[in-house]
Enzyme design. Structure first.
Site, PDB file in Angstrom:
ATOM      1  N   HIS A   1       0.826  -1.209   0.000  1.00 29.16           N
ATOM      2  CA  HIS A   1       0.000   0.000   0.000  1.00 29.16           C
ATOM      3  C   HIS A   1       0.863   1.262   0.000  1.00 29.16           C
ATOM      4  O   HIS A   1       0.385   2.336   0.327  1.00 29.16           O
ATOM      5  CB  HIS A   1      -0.903   0.033   1.235  1.00 29.16           C
ATOM      6  CG  HIS A   1      -1.708  -1.201   1.433  1.00 29.16           C
ATOM      7  ND1 HIS A   1      -2.603  -1.651   0.488  1.00 29.16           N
ATOM      8  CD2 HIS A   1      -1.761  -2.098   2.451  1.00 29.16           C
ATOM      9  CE1 HIS A   1      -3.177  -2.772   0.931  1.00 29.16           C
ATOM     10  NE2 HIS A   1      -2.673  -3.060   2.114  1.00 29.16           N
TER      11      HIS A   1
ATOM     12  N   HIS B   1      -7.191  -4.553  -0.879  1.00 27.73           N
ATOM     13  CA  HIS B   1      -6.526  -5.838  -1.145  1.00 27.73           C
ATOM     14  C   HIS B   1      -7.237  -6.555  -2.281  1.00 27.73           C
ATOM     15  O   HIS B   1      -7.114  -7.761  -2.438  1.00 27.73           O
ATOM     16  CB  HIS B   1      -6.541  -6.733   0.086  1.00 27.73           C
ATOM     17  CG  HIS B   1      -6.082  -6.053   1.327  1.00 27.73           C
ATOM     18  ND1 HIS B   1      -6.945  -5.389   2.164  1.00 27.73           N
ATOM     19  CD2 HIS B   1      -4.850  -5.909   1.856  1.00 27.73           C
ATOM     20  CE1 HIS B   1      -6.248  -4.875   3.169  1.00 27.73           C
ATOM     21  NE2 HIS B   1      -4.989  -5.164   3.007  1.00 27.73           N
TER      22      HIS B   1
END
Ligand SMILES: Nc1ncnc2c1ncn2[C@@H]1O[C@H](COP(=O)(O)OP(=O)(O)O)[C@@H](O)[C@H]1O
Ligand SMILES: Nc1ncnc2c1ncn2[C@@H]1O[C@H](COP(=O)(O)OP(=O)(O)O)[C@@H](O)[C@H]1O
Ligand SMILES: [Mg+2]
Ligand SMILES: [Mg+2]
Ligand SMILES: [Mg+2]
Ligand SMILES: [Mg+2]
Lengths: 333, 220, 333, 220
Positions: C56, C219
């Site tokens: 991320h 995700h």
């Protein structure tokens, strides 16, 4: 093609609306597609103008601000802006000390900026000097080509020369510094995937799952060769060695090391690559004075990366460290 | 030999303002008709925008020429050049722009433009384009069609032929020059990055220049 | 799969080497995969620790520095870190004033941080308070789910709470502020393409050329629905309306507006989206106090974007404006 | 009923340290053998890592248990729990970790662990897991296999059966609980984001718990 756009024909105009709204310290001349500083500028400062085709963001509009550019002209995607834009930018930023144009070496860009300089001089009397960046070592034989393309060094140059202009150096000194930066920097990139130009609607080039384009240009121009997919360590080798071979970066020299993402590659991978680049530089005894890792001169959604090394003496490092406040690069302010 | 035009000072036997307008309109038509072909050629060796670049520019130029009121041919050509510079971008904007701007400068405010004056203006344009692009014949650029056309125009006029006849032969020369770009390796512009791989493809700029000369032969 | 990596098993470890080399002001505990501040810290400051799965970036390691996090724990790609990492981070940053953990609401993250807090308290006596972010309105019914996922608000929260800690507020005050930020922020994202997890080697989900996943998680978790590809204007509508519907952002309220790229979408497109978001907010009479546009909480190479709106009073805006110096966000320092 | 072990204080008829080691080793073997299946189940409703998470963790736990010298069963279980917490991550790390840690805490330093003591430890683990995950039976989690197993173990021991027999029946109950997760809609963990779409898939965590209980029945 899957893109967050309204219409390929308005993508640049639409993005400029967003840029203006996102950064209150910037202004946009929408008619001429020029991004310029809206904050208080140091009086009598040499004006710094750059520009080029869009699709390389944050370059150039994202580098407008204190300590970097005064204005940037946004062309259509991957298309040089026209002289009218540069003339408008020149008028916006000139404060009597003249204007330096920073031009990436592509035939269209060079000719349009050249005409702009001639026309600006004729129309307004403003003194305009151009400096061309041509750091892409992928183009090997510049006698038989349009010459090396301007890539990663452009970012470093805009920062360093911007600091010098902010310091109050005059046009001749600023131009000389720009040539010094360009002369001491070299770059090389590779692509894992093609980019897709909105107006074209399909990828610029085809490339297999098991190969990469070594020496790719930031518009998807062909590179030196197609090579098999490799590890990050091998990629670093493929990028750094030609750069080192081209300029006598001697053992003991310090560099500003810049690992740039082409737009579609995650930061996580850029850090992996950066470590491998550092390891190679260590082996050559080349010290890294400063680092820059991220997406700064991109090629739309292309996956890939480039490495730029700039041999940096104390002057360049000092100017690199000077305050800068732009959407793309900011520190000390 | 100009067609009969509505302009008060139309120079019969020379190039009048309406003649220039017809030339520009005709070139704009041809470019529009060949737009996809030009872009396809550019896709093979460049960035697939030559057709759209020139079509956008010539549409604007034809409109600007139409709007311009009372003016000499040279002024009209200047306007066309300025419009191209302002609307095309890329490599062909400054090149085509310079061609017309220099033609305009060469003709100045003259209202009587005969064959030799027109040919001299075109050569001034050619010289300007060569200076702007720093290219030479054989580099696989639009110069490879423009240079033989201008040479042929001069030669045929020197034989005493009419402008119309000379432009017809110049158009043939431009076509030949265009075709001859195919085997060449590009040394200028975007195509030069391809090196040897640029051979085997016709140059887009030379192709559009052949249209420009054909349009002149059809209208002047 | 085409990635700039050496080995899927070492990608996080390798990237941490690069991060350490790229940012001299950061330190990395490689054994525990903790990125922490190497600069002089204000004595007696509440420690701020966050962390989560990698992939991320710049979240969280790129937000370590003055005015933001003191340490970040990097899990494997898309996998929560383990308590040992948080305990190591807690020990590194505690200076007697206790530690705030900022945790994104995913079952694994919440439980691992919870255990870490218990173990740290038992082992070291350090007072640890956790705040969970859960701003993703795509998850509609939190009674029958693990609850809303923590996404974009996490970035804004780390900045704002970081400023408060830097100001010298105590642990209770800092935790209360964190809950206030989370309570006033909402997000929603959409994906144009899937991401590809290095260890998996293939895209997480299949998606057609003509559709997008509305409400996707960072995700690649499924969203609210598959919808047809749309214009940027329509996308803005699809993202902003559910966010506004969820929290009473009233006409006249000010917000911090955050348009985030998921990793594979160029900045050019994010600006186009940002303009459309602004237009919708204008129509609702919602003022934008501050803007953030860029790739800040990404999902590897996923193409797509998210919108986060944080209702911001003067306190939050003031803390937003306070100096920050991290790789990912930097101003005023 | 424990196998004969080499530990000096092995409690015949109860659970000795070697018994616990055998249990852990056997569970690690089963997880390794079923690794791909567990990951496949997780791919359908989660993020395709349950098999690799648990395999990594149990390898480390078995190694740690092997290295631990002279210790009581409770200490061994604590070590296993700590190792799982430190190596697994995700949801199953804290859950499995808590299970073993609480079992260890329940047994303390006792060296004589009879059936009821073992069953009480397992229930303490179950309570810990439920508290940690805040899930209830029917949420489609590993509790759906663990809860019926612990209930059955207590019930059968209360009938006066041996631990070995009781674990055999508990294993059957765990398998049934595992199978019963298939039609459920997940309300906890990553699978809950799927909502109704989670029905029709067996829960990965319940599947691995059934292996845990089977390993106990085979070794204790
Ligand atoms: N230096 C040059 N001199 C003359 N003509 C050139 C030069 N560079 C490019 N050209 C011409 O320009 C044409 C390409 O024009 P266009 O596609 O519109 O511009 P760009 O290459 O910037 O996309 C080429 O086919 C070639 O004929
Ligand atoms: N809150 C919870 N309580 C009990 N068990 C849970 C909970 N959340 C998830 N689980 C179990 O964990 C399993 C998933 O484990 P794993 O895949 O290793 O972790 P993650 O979901 O973090 O990737 C699920 O199949 C479920 O049985
Ligand atoms: Mg072009
Ligand atoms: Mg072109
Ligand atoms: Mg999982
Ligand atoms: Mg997981």
């Amino acid at each position: 093609m899957k893109k967050i756009i309204n219409d390929p024909d308005t993508v640049v105009a639409d993005a400029l609306l967003g840029i203006e709204e996102a950064y209150p310290q910037l202004r946009v001349d929408h008619e001429n597609k020029v991004v310029y500083r809206g904050d208080e500028r140091r009086p009598g400062k040499v004006g710094l103008v750059s520009g080029g085709g869009s699709g390389h963001e944050p370059l150039h509009g994202g580098f407008v601000g204190l300590g970097m550019l005064d204005a940037a002209c946004a062309g259509e995607v991957f298309t040089s802006p026209v002289p009218d834009q540069m003339i408008a930018a020149t008028k916006l930023v000139d404060d009597g000390a003249g204007v330096l144009q920073i031009v990436k070496n592509y035939t269209g860009d060079v000719m349009n900026f050249e005409m702009a300089a001639e026309m600006a001089a004729a129309e307004t009397g403003v003194e305009v000097v151009s400096v061309v960046t041509d750091d892409d070592v992928a183009v090997q034989d510049s006698t038989f080509t349009a010459g090396r393309r301007g890539v990663g060094v452009t970012v470093l140059l805009e920062k360093i020369v911007g600091a010098a202009a902010e310091e109050g150096r005059d046009l001749a000194a600023v131009a000389e510094l720009a040539r010094k930066v360009n002369g001491n920097g070299r770059s090389m990139g590779l692509a894992l995937t093609s980019c897709t130009v909105p107006a074209a609607g399909k990828p610029t080039f085809e490339i297999g799952e098991d190969e990469m384009e070594l020496g790719v240009g930031i518009h998807g121009e062909p590179g030196r060769e197609r090579v098999p997919m490799a590890s990050a360590k091998e990629m670093a080798q493929l990028l750094v060695e030609p750069v080192l071979a081209d300029l006598p970066f001697g053992s003991g020299d310090g560099v500003i090391a810049f690992v740039n993402g082409l737009g579609g590659t995650p930061l996580l991978e850029l850090y992996v690559l950066y470590h491998e680049v550092r390891s190679i530089l260590d082996q050559h005894g080349i010290g890294v004075a400063r680092s820059l890792v991220g997406n700064y001169i991109t090629s739309l959604d292309m996956a890939g990366a480039s490495v730029t090394l700039l041999k940096a003496d104390d002057e360049l490092v000092g100017l690199w460290d000077a305050p800068v406040s732009t959407p793309g690069l900011r520190w000390g302010a | 030999m100009g067609r009969t035009g509505e302009h008060p000072r139309a120079a019969v036997g020379g190039v009048s303002v309406p003649d220039v307008r017809s030339w520009i309109d005709r070139f704009a038509e041809l470019v529009h008709a060949e737009r996809d072909r030009l872009t396809e050629l550019d896709a093979a060796v460049g960035d697939a925008d030559h057709g759209s670049n020139l079509d956008r520019g010539m549409k604007a130029a034809a409109a600007a020429a139409g709007e311009l009121g009372d003016a000499a041919p040279g002024e009209l050509l200047k306007k066309v050049g300025m419009t191209l510079v302002s609307t095309v971008g890329g490599a062909s904007g400054p090149l085509y722009g310079t061609l017309f701007l220099r033609m305009g400068a060469s003709l100045g405010e003259a209202t009587d433009v005969d064959g030799p004056a027109f040919a001299a203006a075109l050569r001034a344009g050619l010289v300007g384009v060569a200076a702007r692009g720093k290219a030479e014949v054989g580099d696989k650029t639009l110069l490879d069609a423009l240079t033989p056309a201008v040479d042929e125009l001069d030669a045929v006029l020197a034989e005493g032929a009419s402008l119309s006849e000379a432009l017809g032969r110049a158009s043939t020369a431009a076509d030949a020059g265009r075709d001859a770009t195919e085997p060449l390796v590009a040394r200028k512009g975007r195509a030069s990055y391809l090196g040897e791989r640029s051979a085997g493809h016709q140059d887009p700029g030379a192709t559009s220049v052949a249209l420009l000369v054909a349009a002149a032969a059809q209208t002047l």
